[in-house]
Design a protein around this motif. Structure first.
Motif, PDB file in Angstrom:
ATOM      1  N   ILE A   1       5.583   0.670  -2.800  1.00 17.01           N
ATOM      2  CA  ILE A   1       4.679  -0.483  -2.920  1.00 17.01           C
ATOM      3  C   ILE A   1       5.492  -1.777  -3.012  1.00 17.01           C
ATOM      4  O   ILE A   1       5.165  -2.776  -2.384  1.00 17.01           O
ATOM      5  CB  ILE A   1       3.752  -0.321  -4.152  1.00 17.01           C
ATOM      6  CG1 ILE A   1       2.816   0.883  -3.967  1.00 17.01           C
ATOM      7  CG2 ILE A   1       2.944  -1.590  -4.402  1.00 17.01           C
ATOM      8  CD1 ILE A   1       2.048   1.289  -5.227  1.00 17.01           C
ATOM      9  N   ASP A   2       6.572  -1.717  -3.800  1.00 12.12           N
ATOM     10  CA  ASP A   2       7.422  -2.901  -3.980  1.00 12.12           C
ATOM     11  C   ASP A   2       8.024  -3.364  -2.661  1.00 12.12           C
ATOM     12  O   ASP A   2       8.160  -4.563  -2.403  1.00 12.12           O
ATOM     13  CB  ASP A   2       8.569  -2.589  -4.958  1.00 12.12           C
ATOM     14  CG  ASP A   2       8.139  -2.753  -6.402  1.00 12.12           C
ATOM     15  OD1 ASP A   2       7.026  -3.265  -6.620  1.00 12.12           O
ATOM     16  OD2 ASP A   2       8.917  -2.362  -7.300  1.00 12.12           O
ATOM     17  N   ALA A   3       8.414  -2.398  -1.832  1.00  5.83           N
ATOM     18  CA  ALA A   3       9.123  -2.758  -0.593  1.00  5.83           C
ATOM     19  C   ALA A   3       8.186  -3.061   0.562  1.00  5.83           C
ATOM     20  O   ALA A   3       8.365  -4.037   1.281  1.00  5.83           O
ATOM     21  CB  ALA A   3      10.080  -1.634  -0.207  1.00  5.83           C
ATOM     22  N   TRP A   4       7.190  -2.204   0.753  1.00  4.25           N
ATOM     23  CA  TRP A   4       6.377  -2.281   1.969  1.00  4.25           C
ATOM     24  C   TRP A   4       4.998  -2.888   1.749  1.00  4.25           C
ATOM     25  O   TRP A   4       4.255  -3.107   2.708  1.00  4.25           O
ATOM     26  CB  TRP A   4       6.233  -0.889   2.603  1.00  4.25           C
ATOM     27  CG  TRP A   4       7.559  -0.226   2.884  1.00  4.25           C
ATOM     28  CD1 TRP A   4       8.120   0.793   2.179  1.00  4.25           C
ATOM     29  CD2 TRP A   4       8.493  -0.544   3.920  1.00  4.25           C
ATOM     30  NE1 TRP A   4       9.346   1.142   2.701  1.00  4.25           N
ATOM     31  CE2 TRP A   4       9.596   0.331   3.783  1.00  4.25           C
ATOM     32  CE3 TRP A   4       8.514  -1.475   4.946  1.00  4.25           C
ATOM     33  CZ2 TRP A   4      10.707   0.301   4.629  1.00  4.25           C
ATOM     34  CZ3 TRP A   4       9.617  -1.509   5.799  1.00  4.25           C
ATOM     35  CH2 TRP A   4      10.692  -0.630   5.633  1.00  4.25           C
ATOM     36  N   GLY A   5       4.634  -3.123   0.501  1.00  9.42           N
ATOM     37  CA  GLY A   5       3.351  -3.762   0.225  1.00  9.42           C
ATOM     38  C   GLY A   5       2.261  -2.786  -0.166  1.00  9.42           C
ATOM     39  O   GLY A   5       2.505  -1.593  -0.376  1.00  9.42           O
ATOM     40  N   ALA A   6       1.042  -3.298  -0.224  1.00 10.31           N
ATOM     41  CA  ALA A   6      -0.087  -2.509  -0.741  1.00 10.31           C
ATOM     42  C   ALA A   6      -0.666  -1.550   0.297  1.00 10.31           C
ATOM     43  O   ALA A   6      -1.346  -0.589  -0.066  1.00 10.31           O
ATOM     44  CB  ALA A   6      -1.171  -3.461  -1.236  1.00 10.31           C
ATOM     45  N   ASP A   7      -0.428  -1.817   1.570  1.00 10.39           N
ATOM     46  CA  ASP A   7      -1.009  -0.986   2.626  1.00 10.39           C
ATOM     47  C   ASP A   7      -0.127   0.236   2.891  1.00 10.39           C
ATOM     48  O   ASP A   7       0.992   0.104   3.412  1.00 10.39           O
ATOM     49  CB  ASP A   7      -1.167  -1.820   3.906  1.00 10.39           C
ATOM     50  CG  ASP A   7      -1.813  -1.032   5.031  1.00 10.39           C
ATOM     51  OD1 ASP A   7      -2.229   0.124   4.793  1.00 10.39           O
ATOM     52  OD2 ASP A   7      -1.903  -1.589   6.140  1.00 10.39           O
ATOM     53  N   ALA A   8      -0.645   1.406   2.545  1.00  4.46           N
ATOM     54  CA  ALA A   8       0.150   2.640   2.685  1.00  4.46           C
ATOM     55  C   ALA A   8       0.480   2.954   4.138  1.00  4.46           C
ATOM     56  O   ALA A   8       1.424   3.698   4.419  1.00  4.46           O
ATOM     57  CB  ALA A   8      -0.587   3.817   2.050  1.00  4.46           C
ATOM     58  N   ASN A   9      -0.264   2.366   5.080  1.00  3.29           N
ATOM     59  CA  ASN A   9       0.043   2.598   6.500  1.00  3.29           C
ATOM     60  C   ASN A   9       1.386   1.990   6.901  1.00  3.29           C
ATOM     61  O   ASN A   9       1.897   2.296   7.977  1.00  3.29           O
ATOM     62  CB  ASN A   9      -1.068   2.017   7.384  1.00  3.29           C
ATOM     63  CG  ASN A   9      -2.344   2.819   7.234  1.00  3.29           C
ATOM     64  OD1 ASN A   9      -2.321   4.047   7.233  1.00  3.29           O
ATOM     65  ND2 ASN A   9      -3.455   2.122   7.076  1.00  3.29           N
ATOM     66  N   ALA A  10       1.895   1.100   6.057  1.00  2.00           N
ATOM     67  CA  ALA A  10       3.196   0.475   6.357  1.00  2.00           C
ATOM     68  C   ALA A  10       4.361   1.302   5.816  1.00  2.00           C
ATOM     69  O   ALA A  10       5.520   0.972   6.082  1.00  2.00           O
ATOM     70  CB  ALA A  10       3.240  -0.932   5.763  1.00  2.00           C
ATOM     71  N   TYR A  11       4.091   2.345   5.072  1.00  2.12           N
ATOM     72  CA  TYR A  11       5.177   3.131   4.474  1.00  2.12           C
ATOM     73  C   TYR A  11       5.851   4.006   5.529  1.00  2.12           C
ATOM     74  O   TYR A  11       5.231   4.334   6.559  1.00  2.12           O
ATOM     75  CB  TYR A  11       4.639   4.019   3.333  1.00  2.12           C
ATOM     76  CG  TYR A  11       3.944   3.248   2.208  1.00  2.12           C
ATOM     77  CD1 TYR A  11       4.064   1.866   2.106  1.00  2.12           C
ATOM     78  CD2 TYR A  11       3.172   3.911   1.259  1.00  2.12           C
ATOM     79  CE1 TYR A  11       3.424   1.164   1.092  1.00  2.12           C
ATOM     80  CE2 TYR A  11       2.536   3.206   0.241  1.00  2.12           C
ATOM     81  CZ  TYR A  11       2.657   1.826   0.175  1.00  2.12           C
ATOM     82  OH  TYR A  11       2.023   1.128  -0.821  1.00  2.12           O
ATOM     83  N   PRO A  12       7.094   4.423   5.272  1.00  2.00           N
ATOM     84  CA  PRO A  12       7.766   5.307   6.234  1.00  2.00           C
ATOM     85  C   PRO A  12       6.907   6.538   6.530  1.00  2.00           C
ATOM     86  O   PRO A  12       6.292   7.116   5.627  1.00  2.00           O
ATOM     87  CB  PRO A  12       9.062   5.692   5.514  1.00  2.00           C
ATOM     88  CG  PRO A  12       9.310   4.550   4.576  1.00  2.00           C
ATOM     89  CD  PRO A  12       7.963   4.071   4.153  1.00  2.00           C
TER      90      PRO A  12
END
Lengths: 146, 180
Positions: A14-25
């Motif tokens: 969350i800290d790195a990629w933000g609140a949208d889980a679709n942006a996570y690796p």
């Protein structure tokens, strides 16, 4: 393969990629979504802070190149030989014709009026006298001058 | 797919075909300019970097080998040019410290959108350069994680770490401002 997701790792995401889980690796996305769905309240503070930052960044305006910059970028690319030739061909020809004509007339006048033998002027005699005064042997040149 | 159409356009642009040159400029100059603007915080300098980037691209096109995506290569060139300029700026700053710019928000926090954008732009440009690059590539442009990492020549893990630090720094800056 879906990795096991821990609270600590989800907070890092969350800290790195933000609140949208679709942006996570991709490799961690499914596990992160599952944990968020299982315990939505546990990460609400991190998600709220991340969402504020996402909104702030999302409000940034696009930067678009001006027409002048776009034209300059295109002009900076090398041209083909054909384009270079056509650029030369599009130049007006009369200045080149005029220059050639001036050159030809100048040469004709110069050749017509040029002396075939050097003139024997008073300057030669003056030079000879100066050399004699300086002690050089000028007998031959004095005779020639006379 | 952009990659294969890039190859075709690169080949034609290398031969000097104006239409292909225009297509490459129209496709990639906004991203390059945006990256340079966010990194440098100065539109004029960003335009200079964009021009230099494309001049290098035109020189490289005749010998272009499709080992990397053209977009990745182009952004990497732009990023390195930005790093160079920031380094020179730091050297000049050490020789003669500039006046401090007051970036504080108004107490009533009634910023209009333009002021808010300007404040965020200033805050991003003030980040350490690698954090600013990571944030710009990932959060402000549509680069995938792998592509952003490739442009910066780092791993995705390192990219994630830079992103987290960048967002944390920005959060702190804006929290301090709103508390002021």
């Amino acid at each position: 393969m879906t990795q096991k997701m821990t609270d600590a790792r989800l907070i890092e995401l969350i800290d790195a990629w933000g609140a949208d889980a679709n942006a996570y690796p991709v490799s961690e996305r499914a596990a992160a979504k599952a944990l968020l769905a299982a315990a939505p309240d546990r990460f609400s503070a991190e998600l709220r802070a991340a969402r504020d930052m996402d909104t702030l960044l999302g409000g940034m305006s696009d930067v678009m190149p001006s027409a002048a910059l776009t034209a300059a970028l295109i002009d900076s690319a090398p041209r083909t030989r054909t384009e270079r030739r056509s650029w030369f061909a599009s130049m007006p020809r009369w200045p080149a014709v005029g220059a050639l004509a001036s050159l030809a007339i100048g040469l004709a006048i110069g050749l017509g009026t040029a002396q075939t033998e050097p003139a024997n002027t008073n300057e030669d005699a003056v030079d000879t006298l100066i050399y004699a005064a300086l002690g050089f042997d000028t007998t031959y040149t004095l005779e020639a001058a006379q | 797919m952009a990659f294969s159409s890039d190859l075709d356009q690169i080949t034609r642009a290398a031969a000097g075909e104006r239409q292909a040159v225009s297509a490459l400029v129209n496709r990639y100059s906004p991203g390059v300019l945006a990256l340079a603007t966010r990194m440098l915080g100065d539109r004029g300098e960003a335009e200079d970097v964009t021009q230099e980037t494309f001049i290098r691209a035109w020189k490289a096109l005749p010998d272009w080998e499709p080992r990397a995506k053209f977009s990745t290569w182009l952004h990497r060139v732009a990023l390195n040019l930005c790093y160079d300029r920031l380094r020179k700026r730091r050297e000049a700053t050490m020789a003669e410290p500039p006046e401090q710019v007051d970036m504080a928000l108004r107490p009533d926090d009634a910023l209009d959108q333009a002021e808010r954008v300007k404040a965020v732009e200033s805050a991003i440009a003030a980040l350490p350069e690698r954090q600013a690059a990571a944030l710009t590539l990932c959060a402000l442009q549509d680069h995938s994680q792998a592509e952003a990492a490739d442009i910066m020549e780092i791993s995705v893990e390192a990219l994630e770490s830079l992103l987290a630090r960048a967002r944390r720094t920005l959060r702190t800056v804006f929290m301090e401002r709103s508390e002021a």
